[in-house]
Design a protein around this motif. Structure first.
Motif, PDB file in Angstrom:
ATOM      1  N   MET A 198       0.843  -1.202   0.000  1.00 44.89           N
ATOM      2  CA  MET A 198       0.000   0.000   0.000  1.00 44.89           C
ATOM      3  C   MET A 198       0.880   1.254   0.000  1.00 44.89           C
ATOM      4  SD  MET A 198      -2.955  -0.863   2.783  1.00 44.89           S
ATOM      5  CE  MET A 198      -4.013  -2.306   2.654  1.00 44.89           C
ATOM      6  N   PHE A 199       1.852   1.258   0.913  1.00 42.75           N
ATOM      7  CA  PHE A 199       2.749   2.413   1.011  1.00 42.75           C
ATOM      8  C   PHE A 199       3.501   2.638  -0.299  1.00 42.75           C
ATOM      9  CE2 PHE A 199       7.462   2.558   1.865  1.00 42.75           C
ATOM     10  CZ  PHE A 199       7.600   3.909   1.609  1.00 42.75           C
ATOM     11  N   GLN A 200       4.051   1.566  -0.861  1.00 42.58           N
ATOM     12  CA  GLN A 200       4.838   1.715  -2.081  1.00 42.58           C
ATOM     13  C   GLN A 200       3.980   2.197  -3.246  1.00 42.58           C
ATOM     14  OE1 GLN A 200       7.930   1.783  -2.262  1.00 42.58           O
ATOM     15  NE2 GLN A 200       8.805   0.537  -0.631  1.00 42.58           N
ATOM     16  N   LEU A 201       2.750   1.718  -3.335  1.00 45.89           N
ATOM     17  CA  LEU A 201       1.860   2.163  -4.408  1.00 45.89           C
ATOM     18  C   LEU A 201       1.466   3.625  -4.203  1.00 45.89           C
ATOM     19  CD1 LEU A 201       0.207   1.629  -6.932  1.00 45.89           C
ATOM     20  CD2 LEU A 201      -1.616   0.687  -5.486  1.00 45.89           C
ATOM     21  N   ALA A 202       1.144   3.997  -2.968  1.00 46.54           N
ATOM     22  CA  ALA A 202       0.790   5.392  -2.684  1.00 46.54           C
ATOM     23  C   ALA A 202       1.962   6.326  -2.993  1.00 46.54           C
ATOM     24  CB  ALA A 202       0.368   5.534  -1.227  1.00 46.54           C
ATOM     25  N   LYS A 203       3.163   5.898  -2.647  1.00 55.70           N
ATOM     26  CA  LYS A 203       4.357   6.699  -2.927  1.00 55.70           C
ATOM     27  C   LYS A 203       4.567   6.837  -4.429  1.00 55.70           C
ATOM     28  CE  LYS A 203       9.247   7.010  -1.577  1.00 55.70           C
ATOM     29  NZ  LYS A 203      10.326   6.336  -0.828  1.00 55.70           N
ATOM     30  N   THR A 204       4.310   5.756  -5.157  1.00 59.54           N
ATOM     31  CA  THR A 204       4.429   5.785  -6.612  1.00 59.54           C
ATOM     32  C   THR A 204       3.421   6.754  -7.215  1.00 59.54           C
ATOM     33  OG1 THR A 204       5.229   3.501  -6.679  1.00 59.54           O
ATOM     34  CG2 THR A 204       4.268   4.380  -8.704  1.00 59.54           C
ATOM     35  N   TYR A 205       2.184   6.714  -6.735  1.00 61.89           N
ATOM     36  CA  TYR A 205       1.162   7.655  -7.209  1.00 61.89           C
ATOM     37  C   TYR A 205       1.595   9.098  -6.940  1.00 61.89           C
ATOM     38  CZ  TYR A 205      -2.457   4.129  -8.181  1.00 61.89           C
ATOM     39  OH  TYR A 205      -3.188   3.100  -8.704  1.00 61.89           O
ATOM     40  N   SER A 206       2.198   9.332  -5.786  1.00 55.73           N
ATOM     41  CA  SER A 206       2.644  10.688  -5.443  1.00 55.73           C
ATOM     42  C   SER A 206       3.685  11.186  -6.431  1.00 55.73           C
ATOM     43  CB  SER A 206       3.224  10.719  -4.027  1.00 55.73           C
ATOM     44  OG  SER A 206       2.245  10.437  -3.068  1.00 55.73           O
ATOM     45  N   GLU A 256      -5.369   9.501  -6.019  1.00 53.16           N
ATOM     46  CA  GLU A 256      -5.172   8.063  -5.820  1.00 53.16           C
ATOM     47  C   GLU A 256      -4.214   7.795  -4.667  1.00 53.16           C
ATOM     48  OE1 GLU A 256      -5.029   9.663  -8.620  1.00 53.16           O
ATOM     49  OE2 GLU A 256      -5.920   8.553 -10.296  1.00 53.16           O
ATOM     50  N   ALA A 257      -3.189   8.657  -4.537  1.00 55.18           N
ATOM     51  CA  ALA A 257      -2.219   8.492  -3.450  1.00 55.18           C
ATOM     52  C   ALA A 257      -2.900   8.614  -2.095  1.00 55.18           C
ATOM     53  CB  ALA A 257      -1.100   9.518  -3.585  1.00 55.18           C
ATOM     54  N   PHE A 258      -3.737   9.637  -1.925  1.00 59.59           N
ATOM     55  CA  PHE A 258      -4.438   9.815  -0.651  1.00 59.59           C
ATOM     56  C   PHE A 258      -5.380   8.644  -0.372  1.00 59.59           C
ATOM     57  CE2 PHE A 258      -3.425  14.461  -0.779  1.00 59.59           C
ATOM     58  CZ  PHE A 258      -2.892  14.537   0.494  1.00 59.59           C
ATOM     59  N   ARG A 259      -6.008   8.129  -1.407  1.00 60.70           N
ATOM     60  CA  ARG A 259      -6.927   6.996  -1.221  1.00 60.70           C
ATOM     61  C   ARG A 259      -6.180   5.770  -0.688  1.00 60.70           C
ATOM     62  NH1 ARG A 259      -8.017   2.837  -4.501  1.00 60.70           N
ATOM     63  NH2 ARG A 259      -6.978   3.825  -6.270  1.00 60.70           N
ATOM     64  N   ILE A 260      -5.013   5.477  -1.255  1.00 60.20           N
ATOM     65  CA  ILE A 260      -4.238   4.309  -0.812  1.00 60.20           C
ATOM     66  C   ILE A 260      -3.655   4.551   0.582  1.00 60.20           C
ATOM     67  CG2 ILE A 260      -2.285   2.805  -1.329  1.00 60.20           C
ATOM     68  CD1 ILE A 260      -4.637   2.442  -3.202  1.00 60.20           C
ATOM     69  N   TYR A 261      -3.173   5.778   0.829  1.00 56.54           N
ATOM     70  CA  TYR A 261      -2.637   6.082   2.158  1.00 56.54           C
ATOM     71  C   TYR A 261      -3.711   5.946   3.233  1.00 56.54           C
ATOM     72  CZ  TYR A 261       2.098   7.686   1.108  1.00 56.54           C
ATOM     73  OH  TYR A 261       3.412   7.738   0.769  1.00 56.54           O
ATOM     74  N   GLN A 262      -4.940   6.302   2.908  1.00 51.74           N
ATOM     75  CA  GLN A 262      -6.035   6.145   3.861  1.00 51.74           C
ATOM     76  C   GLN A 262      -6.180   4.683   4.280  1.00 51.74           C
ATOM     77  OE1 GLN A 262      -9.804   7.621   2.436  1.00 51.74           O
ATOM     78  NE2 GLN A 262     -10.818   7.371   4.400  1.00 51.74           N
ATOM     79  N   TYR A 311       4.201  10.509   3.051  1.00 45.55           N
ATOM     80  CA  TYR A 311       2.820  10.985   3.193  1.00 45.55           C
ATOM     81  C   TYR A 311       2.788  12.468   3.577  1.00 45.55           C
ATOM     82  CZ  TYR A 311      -1.917  11.598   4.989  1.00 45.55           C
ATOM     83  OH  TYR A 311      -3.179  12.071   5.214  1.00 45.55           O
ATOM     84  N   ILE A 312       3.620  12.846   4.528  1.00 46.06           N
ATOM     85  CA  ILE A 312       3.647  14.247   4.949  1.00 46.06           C
ATOM     86  C   ILE A 312       4.117  15.145   3.810  1.00 46.06           C
ATOM     87  CG2 ILE A 312       4.876  15.878   6.454  1.00 46.06           C
ATOM     88  CD1 ILE A 312       4.568  13.848   8.713  1.00 46.06           C
ATOM     89  N   LYS A 313       5.074  14.673   3.025  1.00 46.77           N
ATOM     90  CA  LYS A 313       5.514  15.466   1.870  1.00 46.77           C
ATOM     91  C   LYS A 313       4.385  15.622   0.859  1.00 46.77           C
ATOM     92  CE  LYS A 313      10.404  14.424   2.418  1.00 46.77           C
ATOM     93  NZ  LYS A 313      11.532  13.574   2.020  1.00 46.77           N
ATOM     94  N   LEU A 314       3.581  14.581   0.696  1.00 46.85           N
ATOM     95  CA  LEU A 314       2.403  14.664  -0.171  1.00 46.85           C
ATOM     96  C   LEU A 314       1.432  15.717   0.363  1.00 46.85           C
ATOM     97  CD1 LEU A 314       0.460  13.649  -2.410  1.00 46.85           C
ATOM     98  CD2 LEU A 314      -0.276  11.860  -0.806  1.00 46.85           C
ATOM     99  N   CYS A 315       1.227  15.726   1.665  1.00 44.53           N
ATOM    100  CA  CYS A 315       0.340  16.719   2.278  1.00 44.53           C
ATOM    101  C   CYS A 315       0.855  18.135   2.047  1.00 44.53           C
ATOM    102  CB  CYS A 315       0.205  16.462   3.780  1.00 44.53           C
ATOM    103  SG  CYS A 315      -0.673  14.941   4.190  1.00 44.53           S
ATOM    104  N   PHE A 316       2.175  18.315   2.111  1.00 44.23           N
ATOM    105  CA  PHE A 316       2.746  19.640   1.899  1.00 44.23           C
ATOM    106  C   PHE A 316       2.607  20.069   0.440  1.00 44.23           C
ATOM    107  CE2 PHE A 316       4.003  19.567   6.093  1.00 44.23           C
ATOM    108  CZ  PHE A 316       4.803  20.639   6.449  1.00 44.23           C
TER     109      PHE A 316
END
Length: 756
Positions: free
Chosen positions: A254-262, A269-275, A296-301
């Motif tokens: 999950m983490f690796q896919l969310a990071k890839t989406y980011s 899609e990244a936020f959906r997987i991180y959730q 995740y925090i970098k994505l939020c920023f």
């Protein structure tokens, strides 16, 4: 031996010195009659056997980085095995210079399969894996020997630090990861098609700590080329989606896919997987979970969703208190959320952590802790604390905060007076003044240790004094200040706004100058407009003193010279609630009345009347203003102008319009060119239906434009003219004036009436 042999031998020695051993081997084989070459060739073959370790590399189209990688491995004297997965550039040509062990693997979207294939072809059981876009820093043969000779490699794998260089040139920042890359192929193999992990082949009981940290470090440049990074992650996305479909609750995937989406900027899609990740992941003590928090925090920023970042910190904080990187990251979140105190709290914890490595796992250093603290303190104006941390930084450290290198404006001292019950206001006051970049002098009336503690975060110039005459107190402050100009302020006030360029021009003047500013009082009446009082707050220290009668009236030290007043575009605001301000004024009125019992003083009487007026008590204000007018007055003194203007306004407020017009008539000849007086006169004329005189007064007030209230110079005068025109039935003229009222709410209501 021929000349050709000599040339081949020299080329071989050059190649050996530069690193390409296989190229050197070919040169040595081309000079069969050279005994030295034969000896060198035998030693070269033996060197590959000396370590008993095979270094396995999988590669594709890495012509720009492969040579540097292979050169860094030369000192290890290990077998090098290269598995190519379909290169079309010069990768294979470069590889042949360094090793004879080059193999091909048909790519099947499976990194684990490719790595295991390379290990299978290796001569030795002991394997070290490195990527072709990495290179070793100071390779140490002893580190590998120590691991394989002294460690139970059936139960442990070896890790080394991978320093990932993110960005380019000066923007680069290292991101550190501990990677499992050294192992015994009889007991371990790679598992998972993507983001592959070393896994035990046989289910032996592993050690409590199955990882051995080797003192080796590699530099990874795989993330600096943005186009390659995008292509790599587009490939990873498909593999991870497939893998997660097979194992839907695997939080690592999950983490690796969310990071890839980011990385691919698919933020939704990244936020959906991180959730989903945060729903299933319960602990955050592992390196990869901290990696997930970081990304995740970098994505939020990036998406400016600071509230989500703050939620993440609250969820994960407890498991990460021993990680300097995480604490620095959390501090960034707190700063972005305007929670500086919480940022300071986590940075203080980070400051105490024992740190041995230059960089931590995500590239932070102790210097980052010091810089973050210094920048927060600089932003708050806590210069002493800022300086403490600035001293811990190298001079070459890049400065990020505009206040960073400026600790004191030597031309200006700000004197802050702290009276009873003002401790809680003191810090907010001092923080608001930070942009002045000046020396602070804090004068504490009494012996409040709490006030002293706060003040010492900002300055060493902190003095506790017993109750004195107010004038003596201000002269005491002048003596302690070092700047040429002094700005005095109370702890229950804070900076509302300022034009610093105008102030800079004022601070180069030398002589009997004082500066007047506006002080906004809390709203105590039903009026929507704030009450702005003009007060003298700046003075040139060497030329002024206080006369002992009134604290805000400095006088010149030299007889026969007049003080020149300059209006400064600076506004202070009382940092008080309505209730606090009312209580403050009650206490002040009592003190003023007690002083006036002994002797009638023009300045004190004017202050008492103005105090009542500011509190909406027009009746008492009128009483004391009339009493003031019976005394000898200097009509050129601003105190007299303010008193006359306030008296007219108080009379209008009490609907004593005829009396208001009498005062206008008395002083019209003196103040006909002053906006404040003209505006007050206009309101009196308007309420007596003397519309032509009122319109003329408001127009003159705007034309003179010397009021300290912008409303009188502009929209308030326009609004009153609009009201008069509306009363007169001049709809077109009224609409025009309402439009010029800068969105003033009553003017908007007038437009609605007239346009409907």
């Amino acid at each position: 031996m021929t000349g050709a042999d000599d040339k081949q031998y020299e080329l071989a020695k050059t190649a050996l010195k530069q690193g390409p051993k296989n190229l050197a081997r070919k040169y040595l084989e081309n000079c069969p009659d050279n005994q030295a070459a034969k000896k060198e060739l035998a030693e070269l073959d033996a060197s590959d056997e000396s370590l008993g370790v095979s270094i396995c590399i999988i590669t594709k189209d890495n012509e720009k980085t492969l040579a540097r990688c292979l050169v860094s491995l030369a000192a290890l004297n290990a077998e090098i095995v290269i598995v190519d997965t379909g290169s079309t550039d010069k990768t294979l040509k470069i590889a042949t210079k360094y090793t004879r062990n080059i193999y091909h693997f048909k790519w099947i979207d499976d990194f684990a399969a490719a790595r295991n294939y390379a290990a299978k072809l290796a001569k030795y059981n002991y394997i070290m894996t490195i990527d072709s876009d990495e290179y070793l820093l100071q390779p140490k043969q002893d580190e590998l020997k120590k691991f394989f000779d002294g460690i139970n490699s059936r139960k442990k794998v070896g890790c080394y630090l991978q320093v990932n260089m993110l960005g380019k040139s000066k923007e680069q920042r290292p991101y550190i990861a501990s990677v499992s890359r050294v192992y015994d192929k009889r007991y371990y193999k790679f598992l998972f098609p993507i983001h592959e992990q070393l896994t035990q082949i046989y289910k032996d009981k592993v050690d409590n700590d199955p990882v051995y940290d080797l003192k080796l470090q590699c530099i990874h440049y795989g993330y600096t080329n943005q186009s390659k990074l995008v292509k790599k992650n587009q490939r990873n996305q498909a593999l991870l989606v497939k893998q997660l479909k097979n194992d839907p609750t695997n939080t690592y995937y999950m983490f690796q896919l969310a990071k890839t989406y980011s990385i691919l900027k698919k933020y939704k899609e990244a936020f959906r997987i991180y959730q989903e990740f945060f729903r299933f992941q319960k602990e955050y003590i592992y390196l990869w979970t901290r990696d997930a928090i970081d990304s995740y925090i970098k994505l939020c920023f990036i998406t400016k969703k600071y509230d989500k970042a703050l939620d993440c910190v609250q969820k994960c904080k407890q498991d990460c208190m021993e990680s300097l990187d995480m604490l620095c990251l959390f501090a960034n979140v707190y700063v972005a959320s305007d929670q500086d105190e919480k940022a300071i709290e986590v940075l203080k914890i980070a400051e105490k952590l024992p740190v041995t490595a230059a960089y931590q796992e995500f590239g932070y250093r102790k210097q980052d802790v010091y810089q973050q603290l210094a920048e927060i303190y600089a932003r708050k104006g806590k210069w002493l604390l800022m300086q403490q941390y600035e001293k811990l930084l190298p001079q070459t450290r890049q400065i990020k905060n505009e206040l960073w290198s400026v600790t004191e404006n030597k031309n200006l001292s700000i004197v802050v007076f702290v009276r009873n019950n003002e401790t809680v206001k003191l810090e907010e006051c001092l923080v608001s003044l930070a942009l002045f970049k000046a020396e602070y002098v804090v004068i504490i009336l009494g012996s409040s240790l709490a006030s002293s503690k706060i003040a010492h975060q900002f300055t060493e110039q902190v003095y506790m004094v017993k109750e004195k005459l107010e004038a003596d107190l201000y002269n005491f402050a002048l003596a302690k200040a070092k700047g040429n100009y002094v700005f005095w302020i109370n702890a229950d006030e804070k900076l509302q706004g300022a034009d610093f360029s105008a102030l800079d021009k004022f601070l180069v003047k030398v002589g009997n100058y004082v500066g007047n500013i506006l002080v906004e009082e809390p709203l105590l009446t039903k009026s929507e407009e704030p009450v702005l009082q003009s007060q003298t707050r700046f003075g040139y220290r060497k030329f002024i003193k206080f006369d002992g009668k009134y604290i805000a009236s400095p006088i010149t030290k030299k007889k026969g010279q007049n003080i020149q007043q300059i209006e400064l575009p600076i506004t202070l605001k009382h940092n008080l609630t309505k209730e606090e301000y009312q209580k403050y004024n009650e206490i002040r009125r009592t003190k003023l009345k007690n002083k006036l019992k002994n002797s009638i003083d023009v300045t004190l009487l004017a202050e008492l009347a103005t105090n009542y007026f500011s509190n909406g008590d027009n009746v008492h204000a009128i009483k004391y203003y009339y009493q003031l007018l019976t005394l000898p007055l200097d009509l050129q003194d601003e105190l007299t102008l303010n008193s006359v203007t306030n008296l007219i306004n108080a009379l209008v407020n009490e609907k004593q319009y005829q009396d208001a017009l009498k005062i206008v008539g008395i002083f019209k000849g003196y103040y006909a060119e002053l906006s404040d007086f003209l505006f007050a006169a206009g309101t009196a004329y308007m309420n007596m239906a003397q519309f032509e005189q009122a319109l003329n007064a408001f127009e003159q007030a705007q034309r003179q434009a010397n009021s300290r209230s912008l409303g009188i110079n502009s929209y308030l005068s326009s609004y009153n003219q609009g009201v008069i025109f509306e009363v007169q039935g001049k709809k077109k003229e009224a609409i025009g004036k309402y439009h010029l009222s800068n969105g003033y709410k009553p003017a908007k209501e007038g437009l609605i009436r007239l346009l409907n």
